[in-house]
Enzyme design. Structure first.
Site, short mmCIF file in Angstrom:
data_model
loop_
_atom_site.label_atom_id
_atom_site.label_comp_id
_atom_site.label_asym_id
_atom_site.label_seq_id
_atom_site.Cartn_x
_atom_site.Cartn_y
_atom_site.Cartn_z
N HIS A 85 66.41 27.84 29.82
CA HIS A 85 66.20 27.85 28.37
C HIS A 85 65.91 29.26 27.87
CE1 HIS A 85 66.35 23.62 27.28
NE2 HIS A 85 65.70 23.33 28.38
N HIS B 178 61.05 27.03 18.84
CA HIS B 178 60.42 26.56 17.61
C HIS B 178 60.03 27.69 16.68
CE1 HIS B 178 60.63 22.66 19.41
NE2 HIS B 178 60.03 23.11 20.49
#
Length: 276
Positions: free
Chosen positions: A242, A95
């Site tokens: 990730h 993000h």
């Protein structure tokens, strides 16, 4: 290590390598610059690299109790200004991509390209939105631990496991609640990242490098977007977590370099090993 000050708070960052454009490595919420400790040395072979600790993260001080997405963008701009870099390519994890996108809006051609790493660039699924709300609740720790379990499922890399448990696990209630709030607000305001990127005028060359999820539909949707938006590229990495920058730093640096060579005609040639 270099530093600057924002609102009286000390902001620390590494400044290594040489060559334009400068790469600005941006961690996500509840993540220190430690996440780039393997990728940045490889990338700094051909480019100057600024590796930032966000406000209240790592070795950077918190500017005040109410800091938010706007504070982070202001901090990144302060680092850019303090460094004297003329052109900067954000390399943003997750993000942190929202801040990279906002830097492009504010600085225009000084941000000639974007590199996004393992970001939820499509419409956020309901379970994700529910997790963001749970992070803002009294059950924030259970929500955080649920994310950790998801991110570490099937992962054997000691570097990834240590980073998630020790680095991300070191942040407490205040920061995780802030993360949930700020991420939820920007998705509500801007829609999916691909939608937001498509509003930039003129468009900016953008590379999304990611490793998870394995779902082929996830990749197909991004390739479909790329087919009608030629400024966007997506590449999937053969990593299990990730955090592919901790698993495949050399390969990621090479892919970023090739993308910038093609998009900006910067540095022809390959990579030699980073200094030890």
């Amino acid at each position: 290590m270099a530093e600057t000050r924002v609102g009286g708070a000390r902001i620390r960052y590494d400044d290594v390598g040489q060559g334009e454009p400068t790469l600005l490595f941006i961690p996500g919420w509840c993540t220190s610059r430690e996440v780039f400790r393997k990728l940045a040395p490889w990338s700094s072979i051909l480019h100057r690299a600024l590796v930032v600790d966000l406000p209240g993260h790592g070795e950077s001080q918190q500017p005040g109790p109410g800091f938010d997405n706007t504070t982070v963008v202001d901090t990144l701009r302060a680092v850019i200004d303090a460094s004297g870099a003329r052109q900067v390519v954000p390399v943003a994890l997750s993000h942190g991509g929202w801040w990279a996108l906002e830097l492009r809006r504010q600085l225009g051609p000084r941000i000639p390209a974007l590199v996004l790493l393992d970001w939820l660039v499509l419409e956020p699924p309901p379970p994700f939105l529910q997790a963001l709300k749970a992070l803002q609740s009294p059950q924030w720790k259970q929500a955080r631990d649920g994310l950790f379990s998801l991110w570490l499922q099937g992962v054997s890399s000691p570097d990834v496991i240590r980073f998630v448990r020790d680095d991300m696990g070191s942040f407490g209630e205040d920061m995780w609640k802030r993360a949930g709030r700020e991420i939820e607000q920007v998705y509500t305001r801007s829609g999916s990242p691909l939608e937001a990127l498509s509003t930039l005028s003129p468009p900016v060359p953008t590379l999304h490098l990611y490793s998870q999820p394995e779902d082929s539909a996830w990749l197909d949707a991004q390739r479909s977007f790329a087919s009608s938006h030629p400024w966007f590229q997506v590449q999937k990495l053969p990593a299990r977590s990730h955090f592919p920058m901790l698993e495949l730093p050399e390969e990621m640096a090479a892919r970023i370099g090739r993308f910038l060579d093609a998009a900006l005609a910067t540095h022809p040639g390959g990579l030699a090993p980073p200094p030890t």
